[in-house]
Design a protein around this motif. Structure first.
Motif, PDB file in Angstrom:
ATOM      1  N   ARG A  59       0.854  -1.191   0.000  1.00  0.00           N
ATOM      2  CA  ARG A  59       0.000   0.000   0.000  1.00  0.00           C
ATOM      3  C   ARG A  59       0.890   1.241   0.000  1.00  0.00           C
ATOM      4  N   ASP A  60       0.626   2.144  -0.931  1.00  0.00           N
ATOM      5  CA  ASP A  60       1.418   3.370  -1.036  1.00  0.00           C
ATOM      6  C   ASP A  60       0.516   4.587  -0.957  1.00  0.00           C
ATOM      7  N   MET A  61       0.938   5.561  -0.171  1.00  0.00           N
ATOM      8  CA  MET A  61       0.245   6.840  -0.091  1.00  0.00           C
ATOM      9  C   MET A  61       1.203   7.949  -0.487  1.00  0.00           C
ATOM     10  N   LEU A  62       1.140   8.315  -1.756  1.00  0.00           N
ATOM     11  CA  LEU A  62       1.852   9.438  -2.357  1.00  0.00           C
ATOM     12  C   LEU A  62       3.342   9.207  -2.571  1.00  0.00           C
ATOM     13  N   ALA A  63       3.997   8.389  -1.776  1.00  0.00           N
ATOM     14  CA  ALA A  63       5.452   8.313  -1.809  1.00  0.00           C
ATOM     15  C   ALA A  63       5.987   7.896  -3.180  1.00  0.00           C
ATOM     16  N   LEU A  64       5.421   6.845  -3.757  1.00  0.00           N
ATOM     17  CA  LEU A  64       5.861   6.362  -5.061  1.00  0.00           C
ATOM     18  C   LEU A  64       4.828   6.592  -6.153  1.00  0.00           C
ATOM     19  N   THR A  65       3.601   6.914  -5.780  1.00  0.00           N
ATOM     20  CA  THR A  65       2.509   6.973  -6.766  1.00  0.00           C
ATOM     21  C   THR A  65       1.834   8.336  -6.875  1.00  0.00           C
ATOM     22  N   TRP A  66       2.079   9.236  -5.946  1.00  0.00           N
ATOM     23  CA  TRP A  66       1.309  10.479  -5.852  1.00  0.00           C
ATOM     24  C   TRP A  66      -0.188  10.182  -5.860  1.00  0.00           C
ATOM     25  N   ASP A  67      -0.548   9.075  -5.252  1.00  0.00           N
ATOM     26  CA  ASP A  67      -1.943   8.650  -5.171  1.00  0.00           C
ATOM     27  C   ASP A  67      -2.048   7.688  -4.003  1.00  0.00           C
ATOM     28  N   PHE A  68      -3.251   7.171  -3.770  1.00  0.00           N
ATOM     29  CA  PHE A  68      -3.465   6.122  -2.782  1.00  0.00           C
ATOM     30  C   PHE A  68      -3.694   4.829  -3.552  1.00  0.00           C
ATOM     31  N   ARG A  69      -2.766   3.903  -3.429  1.00  0.00           N
ATOM     32  CA  ARG A  69      -2.863   2.656  -4.193  1.00  0.00           C
ATOM     33  C   ARG A  69      -2.560   1.457  -3.295  1.00  0.00           C
ATOM     34  N   THR A  70      -3.207   0.335  -3.576  1.00  0.00           N
ATOM     35  CA  THR A  70      -2.880  -0.938  -2.946  1.00  0.00           C
ATOM     36  C   THR A  70      -2.670  -1.964  -4.042  1.00  0.00           C
ATOM     37  N   PHE A  71      -1.491  -2.541  -4.075  1.00  0.00           N
ATOM     38  CA  PHE A  71      -1.142  -3.551  -5.077  1.00  0.00           C
ATOM     39  C   PHE A  71      -1.228  -4.914  -4.407  1.00  0.00           C
TER      40      PHE A  71
END
Length: 607
Positions: A59-71
């Protein structure tokens, strides 16, 4: 939301024999983290992927995606890293040696090693991460959950602590504050519509990052959004989960905050944080210029005059879920009913209906209990089953070790630990286990409700309140702080054995021929699409382009709020105090990065 992809990583599922006495959590975390950082800094995606379990989450919040994503799953994690690792330029990895590395056993058949770390994102951001490692049949440990979060911008830190204003102000502060808030010869970068808790929090966040802002609040005083609601209203989540950014509630604060008390706190918070607020001011319309990418926002002031802002870069809705049009079902005979019909949104106080018979359509426990406590004859018409969880037992289980009276974990760390559990993982078994245990603790209440005839359920997919809260039409649950016992005791009357057919002149007629006499019928039936309010302010074209607001996407991330809404510079912020406390920082970081030319490209989900 899609079917849960993976089962819980139980020892049986993993095929491992586990003994906690054989585990050195610090050594396991150090070895894994050393390999992880080596592969990240050399952009070795395959090497990183080998460190993850096949059934894993990032789960990334902005750090690598500039979005909220869960892979979800190693294949999707690999694709994500192939797309974003190189351009993110991660560096300066450091494992936290502050005692945060630990072996956690949330059940007799589950265990993971949890650790925290810090890193940098190129020359732009400062990040932190939380990882969880699970044992493998071959004796190794692999990552099951990874969480990465953008904490700050490297060259633009918040003006707090050592960076606060250190110069004395002799007789000039009052005029400086007046000029800052008046915008006599300037315009704010961000205009915030709504001065409730979310508006104040994003205002405070932006101020600490040096972003000019103005909050426009239609009521005469900050806090009126709580002060003017029905008198019995209070928060059902405990105070230790409700602290606001920069200023926590004092230690004598009640566990469950009354709405009038919260109203006063918000007014003081606005003053203490020096956010810019215009009260008795209403946004009448807003339009977006496709060429300039700016917003033109018209507001009507307390004296009836208008102020038109021509160059707003960020227009932020902080108008809550009640901004949607109150949903009022229609039934035959409503026009002939001689009593009063109203929606819960318009309800103020039970004393308005003293000496009358009230029927509530929908399971509004708070309003029903208020009526009873004021001596009003009240009947609740329950249309469908309700998930009931006592606030004391429920939050004690769901928040165990994070937000509690005695926890030693700072609230900002608790927020990150909480966020580090992807929702799709939580609902793959953990939430179900918690729900079952809470039902065991709440057995006297649930048994009493069942005996009384009140219909209960275990939530969507037996996840308790979690998916009900995040669903597109949130509702269907009650966090009990006393009304359930009133139903059990017959103090709040109950009707739910047949469908409502029509209104009569004197009450309600049901399909089985039974009737309820009523002087007042109150609909506690929720609200419509929040985008209807955007339509009212911004017009049909803007509303049509807006992404859905609230509800979950396929990755288990919330739609629309705190992130891209589909139109440049348009934001929607809503949620309880805890959600807003955490995510207003994310909104402020995005806005500050955009204003400083540091914002990268969003890595958005297909849906």
């Amino acid at each position: 939301m899609a079917k849960i992809p993976f089962p819980l990583p139980t020892f049986e599922h993993l095929g491992v024999q586990f003994s906690a006495s054989d585990i050195d959590a610090s050594e396991i975390a150090r070895d894994w983290f050393s390999a992880f950082t080596k592969h990240v800094t050399s952009n070795n995606v395959d090497g990183i992927a080998d460190l993850f379990a096949a059934e894993s989450y990032w789960r990334d919040m902005l750090a690598l995606t500039w979005d909220f994503r869960t892979f979800i799953g190693r294949d999707k994690i690999t694709q994500f890293l192939q797309d974003r690792l190189d351009i993110s330029q991660l560096s300066a990895f450091k494992l936290r040696e502050d005692g945060s590395t630990m072996l956690s056993q949330p059940g007799p058949d589950l265990a993971w090693v949890q650790f925290m770390f810090d890193f940098e994102v190129g020359k732009v951001g400062i990040g932190m991460g939380i990882g969880r490692l699970i044992p493998q049949a071959d004796g190794s440990w692999k990552c099951h959950c990874m969480y990465t979060n953008l904490e700050d911008l490297q060259d633009h830190p918040e003006k707090i602590g050592p960076l606060r204003d250190a110069e004395p102000s002799h007789g000039v502060w009052t005029e400086q504050r007046r000029k800052e808030a008046a915008f006599e010869d300037s315009e704010p970068v961000a205009l915030i519509m709504g001065g409730g808790q979310t508006g104040l929090m994003i205002g405070a966040r932006l101020k600490m990052l040096g972003v000019s802002h103005l909050i426009v609040e239609k009521t005469p005083r900050v806090g009126d959004n709580w002060r003017n609601r029905y008198e019995a209203l209070c928060l059902h989540d405990p105070v230790w989960s409700d602290h606001m950014p920069y200023i926590p509630f004092p230690p004598n604060w009640p566990v469950y905050t009354p709405s009038a008390k919260l109203a006063g706190w918000l007014e003081g918070y606005a003053e203490a944080m020096e956010v810019n607020v215009w009260t008795s001011t209403t946004v009448t319309n807003a339009s977006f210029n496709e060429q300039t990418k700016l917003w033109r926002v018209t507001v009507q002031l307390a004296d009836g005059e208008e102020r038109v802002f021509q160059h707003i870069k960020h227009f932020i809705f902080c108008t809550g879920i009640a901004a949607g049009v109150p949903h009022m079902p229609t039934y035959p005979g409503m026009d002939n009913f001689k009593g009063e019909i109203l929606h819960s949104f318009n309800h103020k106080r039970a004393k308005d209906h003293l000496g009358k018979k009230v029927v509530i359509i929908g399971a509004s426990h708070d309003i029903a209990s208020e009526y009873y406590l004021n001596g009003v004859d009240v009947t609740m018409y329950q249309r469908s089953s309700t998930y009931v969880m006592s606030s004391k037992n429920g939050f004690g289980v769901f928040y165990d070790g994070l937000y509690t009276e005695t926890t030693k974990i700072p609230v900002d760390i608790a927020d990150r630990i909480n966020a580090s559990f992807p929702l799709r993982f939580m609902t793959s078994g953990l939430a179900q286990r918690a729900t079952k245990y809470i039902a065991h603790l709440d057995k006297p209440i649930l048994d009493g409700l069942k005996e009384r005839g009140f219909r209960t359920n275990s939530g969507i997919d037996e996840t308790g309140p979690i998916l009900l809260i995040w669903s597109r039409d949130p509702g269907g649950y009650y966090l009990d702080v006393g009304a359930s016992q009133m139903i059990i005791d017959g103090k709040i009357k109950l009707k739910n054995d047949t469908k409502l057919e029509r209104f009569t002149e004197t009450g309600l007629l049901f399909e089985d021929g039974s009737e309820l006499t009523a002087d007042v019928v109150l609909f506690a039936t929720g609200f419509g699409d929040i985008r209807t309010f955007i339509h009212k302010i911004c017009g049909e074209e803007v509303a049509a382009k807006c992404k859905p607001i609230w509800g979950l996407n396929e990755e288990g991330e919330l739609n629309g709020i705190y992130r891209d809404l589909g139109i440049p510079g348009l934001w929607y912020i809503m949620g309880n105090l805890a959600l807003a406390r955490f995510h207003t920082k994310h909104v402020a970081l995005q806005i500050k990065a955009m204003e400083e030319g540091l914002f990268g490209t969003r890595y958005e989900a297909d849906d």
